[in-house]
Enzyme design. Structure first.
Site, mmCIF file in Angstrom:
data_model
loop_
_atom_site.group_PDB
_atom_site.id
_atom_site.type_symbol
_atom_site.label_atom_id
_atom_site.label_comp_id
_atom_site.label_asym_id
_atom_site.label_seq_id
_atom_site.Cartn_x
_atom_site.Cartn_y
_atom_site.Cartn_z
ATOM 1 N N GLU A 80 -9.180 8.999 -36.526
ATOM 2 C CA GLU A 80 -8.196 8.330 -35.680
ATOM 3 C C GLU A 80 -7.306 7.488 -36.581
ATOM 4 O OE1 GLU A 80 -9.737 7.942 -31.295
ATOM 5 O OE2 GLU A 80 -10.933 6.618 -32.573
ATOM 6 N N LYS A 111 -6.183 6.446 -28.749
ATOM 7 C CA LYS A 111 -6.279 7.859 -28.365
ATOM 8 C C LYS A 111 -4.971 8.381 -27.774
ATOM 9 C CE LYS A 111 -11.284 7.780 -27.741
ATOM 10 N NZ LYS A 111 -11.520 8.357 -29.086
ATOM 11 N N TRP A 147 -16.926 0.985 -24.316
ATOM 12 C CA TRP A 147 -16.724 -0.261 -23.582
ATOM 13 C C TRP A 147 -16.354 -1.451 -24.455
ATOM 14 C CZ3 TRP A 147 -20.303 -3.026 -26.040
ATOM 15 C CH2 TRP A 147 -21.577 -2.504 -26.290
ATOM 16 N N GLU A 193 -15.778 9.770 -32.569
ATOM 17 C CA GLU A 193 -16.003 8.504 -33.284
ATOM 18 C C GLU A 193 -17.287 7.938 -32.720
ATOM 19 O OE1 GLU A 193 -16.719 5.247 -34.461
ATOM 20 O OE2 GLU A 193 -15.242 4.453 -33.055
ATOM 21 N N CYS A 209 -18.565 -0.793 -33.849
ATOM 22 C CA CYS A 209 -19.268 0.381 -34.386
ATOM 23 C C CYS A 209 -19.356 0.366 -35.904
ATOM 24 C CB CYS A 209 -18.602 1.663 -33.904
ATOM 25 S SG CYS A 209 -16.830 1.732 -34.215
#
EC number: 1.2.1.8
Length: 490
Positions: free
Chosen positions: A464, A162, A152, A252, A286
């Site tokens: 990624e 992605k 989110w 991830e 993150c």
């Protein structure tokens, strides 16, 4: 802003109603207002989306590399043309300041799409000579239909991170945005269609992760799942993906990253980096460097520099250009962050600033938490061990290089790490010993399209961005050619 129309699923190039009949609401966390009711995809909708994606993928993969590249480049142009509109919607849905969403979220997502659009013609096989009469050649072929499950905190950026390599490699993607922030992924689907992407190549299924996400991970028609989220959820996604059809996965996941300030560092630079590593996007990143290690002799001076910079934080109207700090993404998340803050106080950490909700005009109805700095922390405290995902910095002191390396690595996480030092020999010596997939020296937070990003240990699997991610959305086929007469022993 008035309440938006009910949001549907996006399957096969257009909006369609969910067969489940279930809905959920998405909330503006700055003021608590309902933005929209959103339809939730059920199992039948997942089946529909997979069938659509299988049809579209065949058309997409049959196009030439240059044709696919041109379509994705058109999508990049549309994203940049609609940057302000998309940024406003992202601000409403996430609560992030418009000064951030208008300069980071769509901008960096479009950069990644442009990067992979340029790499499509470079997807090549190889030729391996065996002997005069025989050789092997390899082909990189798409996986087929893949799934992306987003978090989110960066809704449209994650959808682009992605989908860009997946589509560039010739796959179709079914994307499930977080139920907390589902709106901009639907707009991205519109943009892909406008750019000329064949119907079904990018479908979006809003829904609850425990249901819609689970259906995707279990579906036998999906070849790979790319997931961004928490460790516990990631383990479930990986288990379901393996148990159903041995799907490939990219994970991830979370982090509790160390930022090490050395005694030769410019403390002003170190404080600037620590602020960005903890309070950018209200701490909902993150890779945040939430464990800030400072030499014991520098502690008092560093604390004062942090306090001076906290005073510069501007919370308030998220559309004010001067605002650089917004609410947390939801009320349940705010309450969880407040529980961690209470735990920090209970376990003996000293609150240097913050430590509560923001109060007053404009704050009372939103999910606001004050920028919080704890000092006098120890490694065994809950706020030091667990990912909080909010505006909470923990200051820790150390005495030696060996000690701080050991303590920095003493975690199940391994997403990111950073150091601040004037000594480049030390910088490389230390960074090579840190157990983290993304590392920064004298900076923090940038993740350009060219840079592979991902974690060690419980922080993830795979990467990624970068060239290797494009390759991870392909499978290698080896073909041997024999020009001499075949000899059988029978």
């Amino acid at each position: 802003m008035s309440r938006m129309a009910e949001q549907q699923l996006y399957i096969h190039g257009g909006y369609t109603s969910a067969t489940s009949g279930r809905t959920f609401e998405t909330i503006n966390p700055a003021n608590g207002n309902v933005l929209a009711t959103v339809q939730a995809a059920g199992r039948e909708d997942v089946d529909r989306a997979v069938k659509s994606a299988q049809q579209g993928q065949k058309i997409w993969a049959a196009m030439t590399a240059m044709e696919r590249s041109r379509i994705l480049r058109r999508a990049v142009d549309i994203l940049r043309e609609r940057n302000d509109e998309l940024a406003k919607l992202e601000t409403l849905d996430t609560g992030k300041a418009y000064s951030e969403t208008s300069t980071v979220d769509i901008v960096t997502g479009a950069d990644v799409l442009e990067y992979y659009a340029g790499l499509i013609p470079a997807l090549e096989g190889s030729q391996i000579p065996l002997r005069e009469t025989s050789f092997v050649y390899t082909r990189r072929e798409p996986l087929g239909v893949v799934a992306g499950i987003g978090a989110w905190n960066y809704p449209i950026q994650i959808a682009l991170w992605k989908s860009a390599p997946a589509l560039a490699a010739g796959n179709a993607m079914i994307f499930k945005p977080s139920e907390v922030t589902p709106l901009t992924a639907l707009k991205l689907a519109e943009i892909y269609s406008e750019a000329g992407l064949p119907d079904g190549v990018f479908n979006v299924l809003p829904g609850v992760g425990a249901e819609t996400g689970q259906y995707l991970t279990e579906h036998p028609g999906i070849a790979k799942v790319s997931f961004t989220g928490g460790v516990a959820s990631g383990k479930k996604v990986m288990a379901n993906s393996a148990a159903s059809s041995l799907k490939e996965v990219t994970m991830e996941l979370g982090g509790k990253s160390p930022l090490i300030v050395f005694d030769d560092a410019d403390l002003d630079l170190a404080a600037d980096i620590a602020m960005m590593a903890n309070f950018f996007s209200s701490g909902q990143v993150c890779t945040n460097g939430t464990r800030v290690f400072v030499p014991a002799k520098c502690k008092a001076a560093f604390e004062q520099k942090i306090l001076a910079r906290v005073e510069r934080i501007r919370a308030g109207d998220v559309f004010d250009p001067q605002t650089n700090f917004g609410p947390l993404v939801s009320f349940p998340h705010r309450d969880n962050v407040l529980r961690y803050i209470a735990k920090g106080k209970e376990e003996g950490a000293r609150v240097l600033c913050g430590g509560d909700v923001l109060k007053g005009d404009g704050f009372d109805n939103g999910a606001w938490v004050a920028p919080t700095v704890f000092t006098d922390c120890s490694d065994d405290m809950t706020i030091v061990r667990e990912e909080i995902f909010g505006p909470v910095m923990s200051l820790l002191t150390y005495e030696s290089e060996d000690e701080v390396i050991r303590r920095a690595n003493d975690t199940d996480y391994g997403l990111a790490a950073g150091i601040v030092t004037a000594d480049l020999n030390r910088a490389h010596r230390v960074i090579h010993q840190l157990e983290a997939g993304i590392c920064w020296i004298n900076t923090w937070g940038e993740s350009p399209a060219e840079m592979p990003v991902g974690g060690y240990k419980h922080s993830g699997i795979g990467r990624e961005n970068g060239v290797m991610t494009l390759q991870s959305y392909t499978q290698v086929k080896s073909i041997q050619v024999e020009m001499a007469k075949f000899q059988s022993i029978f």
